[in-house]
Structure formats: C-alpha cells, structure tokens
Design an enzyme around this catalytic site. Structure first.
Site, PDB file in Angstrom:
ATOM      1  N   ASP A 238       0.845  -1.047   0.026  1.00 45.46           N
ATOM      2  CA  ASP A 238      -0.062   0.181   0.116  1.00 45.46           C
ATOM      3  C   ASP A 238       0.591   1.299   0.072  1.00 45.46           C
ATOM      4  O   ASP A 238       2.123   1.340   0.609  1.00 45.46           O
ATOM      5  CB  ASP A 238      -0.935   0.022   1.359  1.00 45.46           C
ATOM      6  CG  ASP A 238      -2.117   1.057   1.120  1.00 45.46           C
ATOM      7  OD1 ASP A 238      -2.368   1.336  -0.178  1.00 45.46           O
ATOM      8  OD2 ASP A 238      -2.886   1.235   2.171  1.00 45.46           O
ATOM      9  N   HIS A 395      -7.057  -0.594 -10.523  1.00 47.48           N
ATOM     10  CA  HIS A 395      -7.432   0.494  -9.426  1.00 47.48           C
ATOM     11  C   HIS A 395      -6.401   1.557  -9.588  1.00 47.48           C
ATOM     12  O   HIS A 395      -6.679   2.769  -9.443  1.00 47.48           O
ATOM     13  CB  HIS A 395      -7.256  -0.111  -7.963  1.00 47.48           C
ATOM     14  CG  HIS A 395      -7.303   0.676  -6.760  1.00 47.48           C
ATOM     15  ND1 HIS A 395      -8.527   1.426  -6.633  1.00 47.48           N
ATOM     16  CD2 HIS A 395      -6.384   0.959  -6.016  1.00 47.48           C
ATOM     17  CE1 HIS A 395      -8.338   2.116  -5.457  1.00 47.48           C
ATOM     18  NE2 HIS A 395      -6.877   1.842  -5.262  1.00 47.48           N
TER      19      HIS A 395
END
Length: 918
Positions: A238, A395
């Site tokens: 992330d 994404h």
C-alpha cells in the site's frame, strides 16, 4: 541529532514520501504573516512548525487510534485544547531522518530496536467548527455545506454504516451541516511506533479532554504482522503511488509531483488561490490546514481470494498475447494484479505484465518509474493509449492516472492527487475462513482499511477520484470517441442488501406481439415491478444461451464502505487561537431602527449612553464574544409633505443607513450626532427604514436581529390625520419588508414607546403586532425610556437562542415539512427530542400593560396574513373602541429573563423560524 546532510532515500527503501532536509532549517524562506486573509503568496512554502504532523510526510506508524468525539462543554474543551500539543510536520521530518540515520550507521543485517514515538493530530467536521465557535466558511464548498452522510448515495455507498458515522437528519439535496443532531464534531488521531505507546498516548488524550467531550466511538488500526507489514488485507503493498510535494520532498524516479497547495491550503496548487476569477476567499486561519477524508472500508478477503482462484484458472482468456505458460495459481495472481494495477509486491503491472518481479518492487527507483505506453509489441502503437498490458479499469490506473495526453492535461491529473495515510484494521484471516472461502459474520472479526487522505479541496481530490475517475465507466479518456471501460473493481461497491435482482415481466415495445430482439435492435423495455412501470431504452446485445461470460463478468466487489466523514485539519496556530476564544463563536448582527422625530430625543440619548451596557448584557449571556457582535443603525424621519398652511415641509432626511460596526465608539458617535426633530403629521417613514433594513449588509452566518424603536405608525395603514394616506411615496411597504426579513432569517422586534403609540393612534398597536409576528419577533411596550437597555438585552437573548436552534435543526424541520408534517406535528416531535437532550433556552417576559381586545386581536391577525399594505387588507379591519392601555399601570414595567428547560411555546417559535427561511 545527527547531521542531516545525507540522502536518506537509500536507507528508507519502503518509504514513498521523503523529506527534503533543507526545509528543516530554511524556515525564513517560508515565514508568512498570517494577519491578513488576503496575504497568500504563491511563491512560499508551508511552515513545517505550523502544519500538523501527518499531512506532508506521513508519520511512520505501526499503530493508530481514531477517537471520534462531540464537544460537550465548550469552555472546558477550549481549556483542554490550550494544553493539547499536536505534532508538527517538522517533528515528523526530523523523526524520519533519525530513523534513516540509525539505519545508515547500523551494522549491515542488524535488527534495530523500535524507537518509541507517537504523533498527535486533531481535526474538525464543519459541524464541529460551528460548535467550537468557528463560523467562517473555509472556501471548500462541499465541506462548508455537506456532511459525508449527505453524500452516502452520491459516493456509491449501498450498505449500512457504522453507527459512529450515522447522522439522523441528513439532507442529500441541500446538505445538513447546520443540523448538529448526533453529528461528529471531530477526531483526534494518535499514531505510534508500537501498540503500547499508542495506547498510552490515547489514554492520556482522553484524560486531557475528559468530560469536555463525549466519545462517539474509537477505531484502531494496525500494520499487518511480519512480511505483510505495509500490505493491506488483500495482500497488496500500500502507498506506493504517493505524490511528492515540490520543494518539500525528494521525488523518486517516476513519482508524480504536485505543488504543495494541492494538499495544503493557501499555497500554490490550492484551487482557490490559483483561480484569479474566483469570488471565493479563504479566511487566514485556513492557511497551513488540509481537508481530510476518513472512510472505514470493510474488505471481504476470503471471498476475494476465492474470486482470484476462480478466474485464475481461465488465465489463457485474459493474459496478454506473448504470455509464458502460467500455473492456475500464477493466473490468480495475474488476475488480481489486473484488478489492482500492481502485483502484491508493489511492482507495477505495466512493467511486469505476466509475472511478479519482487526485485523490481524492492527498488524504489524503479517501482514507480513507468508509464502505460506499450512498446515493442507488433500492432500496438506506443503513441496511443492502450490497455494491452494494464486494463483501463485497474485501481491504480483509475485513481492515479498517468500519461493521458493529449486528452487530459498533466496539470489536471496532478491537481487530482491525494496523500493517503490509512492503516489496516481487524484480525488476519483465520484458517476456518480460508477453508470456507467466506468471511466470518462476527463483527469483531471483520477487517479492512481505515482510509485517510489529505487534499486542499474535496471535490478536486477525493470526490474527483471517487466519482469522476473510479466509478466513471468512461475514464480514463483514451480516445476522441468515449469508450466504456467499466468501473474500478476495488472502489466500486456491492449493491444494496435485498436489492431486486429479478423482474416479474418484460415486454418489448413497439413490437407487438413481443418478438425476440436481435443484436443491434433499438428497444424500449417496459418492466413491471409489482405494478410500477419502469421504462429503459437502449441498444440490444444478445448473448446466446450456450455462451459463457468472460472472466470477471459480472463484476464482483469485495470492498464495502461502512461510513466516514469530511474533516478540516487546522494549522497549529489556528488551534492556539481557538483555545483563547471566548463565547460560543456565534455571530450576531444587531440592527437598531430608530425613530428620530421630535418626540424621540430621550430614547436616542439613552441608547447612546447605555450602548456599552446593552452589548455587555448581550455578551454576558455567554452566547457571543465581543468581536463576534456587530451593531448597525438606521434612523428615519418622514417624507416631505404639505403643512396645514400649504407650504412644503422637509425634515432633513427620510431614512439614513449607517452600516454595521464592531467598534462601539463609532456607533456612539453616530448617535451623538443625532437630534430628534421634525415629523410633520403622526405617521412617519417606517416603511423606508424597514426597506433599508432588508438590504443592509447582514453576514450570512450571523444571527440577525432588528429592533425598531418608535412611537408612531407608518403612512398608509388607515390612520386619521395621515397626510400621505396612499402610503410611502417611494413604494416601500412595511408588510413586504417584514416578509423579506422573515425569508432572510431576520427577526424584527418593535419597541412601542408608550403611552404615545396607543393613546395617540388607533391603528399602530395592531399593525406592529401583525408584522412582528410575520418576522418572528414581538411588539413590546416601554413606558420608561430608562428600561430600553434591559428590553433590548432580553429580546436579543431569547431570539438568539431561537435562531440558533432553528439553524441547528433546519434540515430536520424542512425534511419533516416536505414529508407533509404540520407545524404542530413538527413542534411536538422536536420538543420531545430537545427535552430529552436537556436543552435550555432563554425566556424573556415583559409585564403587559394592554387591555385585552378581540377586535384588536383580529386586526393583528389580518396584518399577519397580509402580503402588503393595500385597500383590500385595510377593508378587513375592524374599528377598535376603548382605551388600549390599562388604567393605574406602573411607569416601571417588570421584566424577567431566565434560562430554563425549553418550553413547547419556544419550540414552536424555533419551528416557525425554521419554516420562515428560504
């Protein structure tokens, strides 16, 4: 601390945002006087000692607690806020350098001990700023008007929200930031290097604020353990695609760079600052702050893994041409990478289109150094945008788009960037969940991401990424012809639970009888949902019964929003200023409308002499600080008119407006220069004075109260001896003005200077009762001019509480009215709600000196229902006989102002005020 003059990038390979160390010492280049709202300089950089500590550089955290609160006791909260020490961006940057320096000096391969460290930050919702007493608009239109609950459907949230974020009286159309019922006021975030440090710091914060707040809920985030640290629960690294702020950070190769104002308000890149044509202005206290979005995103991890496995077996159908032979497990990993745009390691799919490359992922100078152009593939031009290797729906390609020239400018893409700062929450997937392929239904075992992001403008950042990018089927724009790519499979949401998946009947029109359509036909489908007809028009695509959907069709979704809120993270200097504030921060505009004809000199002198006493009494109510109160003045005499001798009389002026002032000495000087004289006949120019009051420079967020002091009626209402019986020569009208004041939320009180008003005129008393009822005020008698001060204080205190509650509950009042509830029903419901909450309000009572009179009551109701002063209205009036004032009354009237549990009558006034506004 050790010398900072070294490149820390090589010692923090997993960190995307790297401080630029000269900013730690070159504070003078960034210093800015914050004394003026207009003093923004686009060449300057944020003051790292003033920006809270997580925003620019992201505090290196393993644990984080979010304490969501409501302010319970404002004075205690301000006292706690004065002692609260939020972390600064400079402290965060210094800490990052300290970590890098320790790693630089460590023996290769040695395991370094954790440095215990915590980071404190506080942010407020718009409703929280109002509760704190900070009423100025921030300049962010969405934040200043809408809570996130108002935008639930707009953001695509289909499921139930966590109770922390639910808001009773939300309003998807107009926004509900003026309704405080059950809303969040703010969040204190405590981030730390380890769980104990985080827990200890969070407990200390709760002790500091104590009973000044009520904690609506807490959420705890934790970095995942072991090798999964830095990865969210689906398993993907992330935060790789964070932007670098120019002149504040050291950009890694390929990292998207943005101007500081894209994230920090008041600097280059801030859309308000950069737009020379905008009429929006930000107050000085916003500079150095940021808009923060919090979202609780629940992840269905076992279901996601099963979805990858199910589609991974079909890798030959979706893997790009030129693929090597893959196993089903590798196919599942590729399917996931095509959903995310990166592999779990963080390696970009555009650079590794078939298999993960963990070595590339570990190299911070390579893992962001890519674009989506396809090179070296026959038949695919590198000059055209292509999804050959990375789907347009991935994404990262949706939310952090790159190289969309010539269709979308790079500056536009840069302006859309956000800094993300969340942490995972919840336990790891259990063996049982993994075996079943479904998540536990136990709420304590739910998991996901506590999403946090920072930007200078909500619509430019989070909202654009969510609605214009992620859930927009046609983004990214890759050609001149719109192409339907589909939505982001991560930020897209599941349908509402219990939503209709089947229809009862489908008919094709206009073909009759119904026939099977063919691909390319244009049809109008009329669908019968239990009697309700829904019409859908479109082009048919027929899929044969034997055909199999391609992988991922229909799209499944595994992230569910459980709610959140929009917050403003203030600069530290603003927090310090707010801690010193007094009063509630409510603003008051108080306008005196004074009759200055010959009989009024005592009242003018009394106002001038005791004006400071009036304001001291208003401030003593605890609702306003002195600097939040403005006093305005309008004075009036009369129109030129023929005298009894036939000559034309003039009285110096008709109506004169002085404006609003916070400096009371100026207002006293205005009054000092006034002399009561003139007036001619009995009626005066009240209509002109009220027309001027409507147009006065009222502040939009202020509570607005007008007090007229007079001993006479206006022209045109039927008074004997009126030399201008047709009414105001300038076509101004007191009734119309009263209705306009009501629409604008201005309360009108009339102080009746008695006995002149009632003994000398037959129409004035009933007329003023009627128009004050229209504008939510009262007609109040005054026999002794020395009581004028107390009368005004009482009216202001009572009306201010009414206006404040009407503002707080406006969304509830209007939504109930739209649903068909009567004012009485709304009043009853709100009364129960406010009494249960222990709400108190000022009540002001003045001794009545008037004789009850049914004809006078009737006339007052006629004026209260009238639209204007006209012959039709006057024709309805009845003659009133007898004296209007009681015999034997005392010169000094008894008055009582007290705070008490709110009454049904007061709630009715609140509801009436809410319904009057437009």
């Amino acid at each position: 601390m050790a010398d900072l003059d070294f490149d820390i990038r090589g010692h923090l390979p997993g960190r995307a945002i790297i401080p630029l160390h000269p900013q730690l010492t070159d504070k003078s280049a960034r210093a800015l006087s914050r004394s003026s709202a207009a003093g923004f300089d686009a060449t300057e950089l944020p003051d790292l000692d003033d920006v809270q500590g997580d925003i620019i550089y992201l505090f290196p955290k393993k644990e984080q607690n979010f304490i969501f609160f409501r302010i319970q006791d404002l004075s205690l909260f301000r006292a706690a806020l004065a002692k609260f020490k939020p972390s600064t961006s400079k402290q965060t940057a210094t800490f990052i350098f300290e970590i890098a320096d320790r790693k630089r000096r460590a023996v290769r391969g040695a395991r370094l001990p954790m440095i215990p460290k915590s980071n404190l930050q506080i942010a407020f919702s718009r409703i929280g700023l109002n509760a704190l007493g900070v009423k100025d608009a921030t300049g962010d239109g969405r934040f200043d008007n809408r809570a996130m609950r108002d935008d639930k459907s707009f953001l695509g949230d289909q499921r139930d929200w966590d109770p922390i974020f639910e808001k009773t009286n939300f309003d998807p159309i107009n926004g509900s930031v003026n309704d405080d019922t059950g809303a969040l006021h703010g969040v204190i975030t405590v981030a730390a290097s380890d769980k104990k440090t985080c827990s200890d710091a969070a407990n200390a914060i709760k002790m500091l604020f104590g009973v000044s707040i009520s904690v609506k809920g807490t959420l705890e985030g934790s970095a995942r353990p072991g090798e999964e640290a830095g990865h969210e629960h689906f398993g993907y690294e992330d935060g790789v695609s964070q932007p670098a702020l120019r002149d504040l950070t050291r950009a890694r190769p390929g990292q998207i760079q943005v101007n500081p104002g894209v994230i920090i308000l008041g600097y280059k890149g801030d859309p308000v600052l950069d737009d020379p044509d905008t009429i929006i202005k930000r107050p000085a206290w916003t500079k150095g702050g940021t808009m923060m979005v919090f979202r609780k995103l629940e992840q269905d991890v076992p279901e996601f893994n099963e979805y990858l496995k199910r589609n991974g077996k079909r890798w030959r159908e979706f893997a790009p041409p030129g693929r090597p032979e893959l196993t089903d497990d590798e196919g599942a990993e590729l399917w996931g990478a095509r959903m995310l745009g990166r592999w779990k390691s963080g390696a970009p799919l555009a650079s590794c289109p078939f298999k993960d490359n963990k070595e590339l992922a570990r190299d911070p100078d390579k893992n962001n150094n890519f674009d989506y152009r396809v090179r070296g593939v026959p038949g695919v031009s590198p000059r055209e945008l292509s999804d050959h290797f990375c789907p347009f729906t991935a994404h990262t390609r949706k939310t952090a788009p790159r190289d969309l020239d010539p269709f979308v400018q790079q500056t536009f893409l840069e302006s859309s960037m956000i800094v993300r700062a969340g942490l995972p929450y919840g336990p790891e997937v259990t063996a049982e969940e993994h075996r079943r392929g479904t998540s536990s239904t136990d709420q304590d075992k739910k998991r996901g991401l506590l999403f946090v992001c920072y930007q200078s403008n909500l619509d430019q950042g989070f909202v654009r990424q969510t609605n214009s990018f992620a859930t927009n089927n046609y983004f990214p724009t890759a050609s001149l012809v719109p192409q339907n790519h589909g939505t982001d499979p991560i930020l897209g949401g599941p349908p509402p639970q219990g939503s209709v998946q089947q229809v009862n009947e489908v008919k094709y029109v206009p073909k009759n009888p119904p026939v099977k359509p063919r691909t390319g036909d244009h049809v109008n489908l009329i669908i019968d949902f239990d009697g309700d007809k829904v019409s859908v028009a479109g082009i048919v695509s027929v899929q044969p019964a034997a055909a199999v959907d391609p992988p991922g069709v229909p799209q499944d979704f595994f992230v569910t929003s459980r709610g959140g809120e929009y917050f403003f993270v203030p600069p530290i200097s603003a927090l310090q200023d707010w801690a010193k504030m007094t009063g509630s921060g409510n603003m008051l505009d108080l306008l005196f409308i004074v009759d200055t004809t010959s009989s009024m000199q005592n009242y003018i002198d009394e106002m001038r002499t005791r004006l400071e006493n009036i304001l001291d009494g208003v401030v003593a109510s605890g609702k306003y600080a002195p600097h939040d109160v403005r006093v305005g003045l309008i004075v009036f005499r009369d129109h030129p008119q023929p005298s009894r001798s036939g000559s034309l009389q003039e009285f110096g002026f008709i109506a004169r407006e002085y404006g609003f002032e916070t400096n009371i000495r100026i207002v006293k000087d205005w009054l000092k220069d006034l002399q009561a004289e003139g007036g001619g006949d009995g009626p005066e120019a009240q209509c002109d004075a009220l027309a001027a009051a409507v147009k006065a420079a009222w502040r939009s967020r202020a509570e607005k109260i007008a007090v007229m002091v007079t001993d006479s009626p206006p022209h045109g209402i039927g008074e004997d001896g009126d030399r201008i019986p047709q009414g105001c020569p300038l076509q101004n009208d007191c009734v119309r003005a009263a209705r306009l004041m009501a629409d604008a939320g201005i309360v009108l009180h009339v102080v009746a200077c008695e006995p002149t008003l009632s003994d000398g005129f037959s129409t004035a008393h009933d007329f003023y009762r009627g128009i004050t009822q229209i504008a939510g005020g009262k007609l109040t008698p005054l026999l002794d001019y020395k009581q004028l001060c107390d009368l005004i204080i009482g009216h202001v205190a009572e009306s201010a509480d009414t206006l404040s509650l009407a503002t707080q509950h406006s969304a509830d009042i209007t939504s109930r009215a739209r649903a068909g509830a009567t004012p009485a029903q709304i009043t009853e419901a709100l009364y129960g709600q406010l009494r249960a909450a222990g709400v108190q309000a000022y009540s002001f009572a003045v001794e009545s000196i008037y004789v009850p009179n049914s004809d006078g009551d009737y006339n007052s109701s006629v004026w209260a229902q009238a639209k204007q002063i006209d012959s039709a209205t006057k024709a309805q009036l009845r003659e009133v006989r007898g004296f209007r004032i009681k015999e034997g009354r005392q010169q000094t009237l008894s008055m009582k102002l007290e705070k008490q549990p709110i009454s049904l009558v007061q709630v009715a006034a609140v509801v009436a005020a809410g319904l009057r506004r437009k």
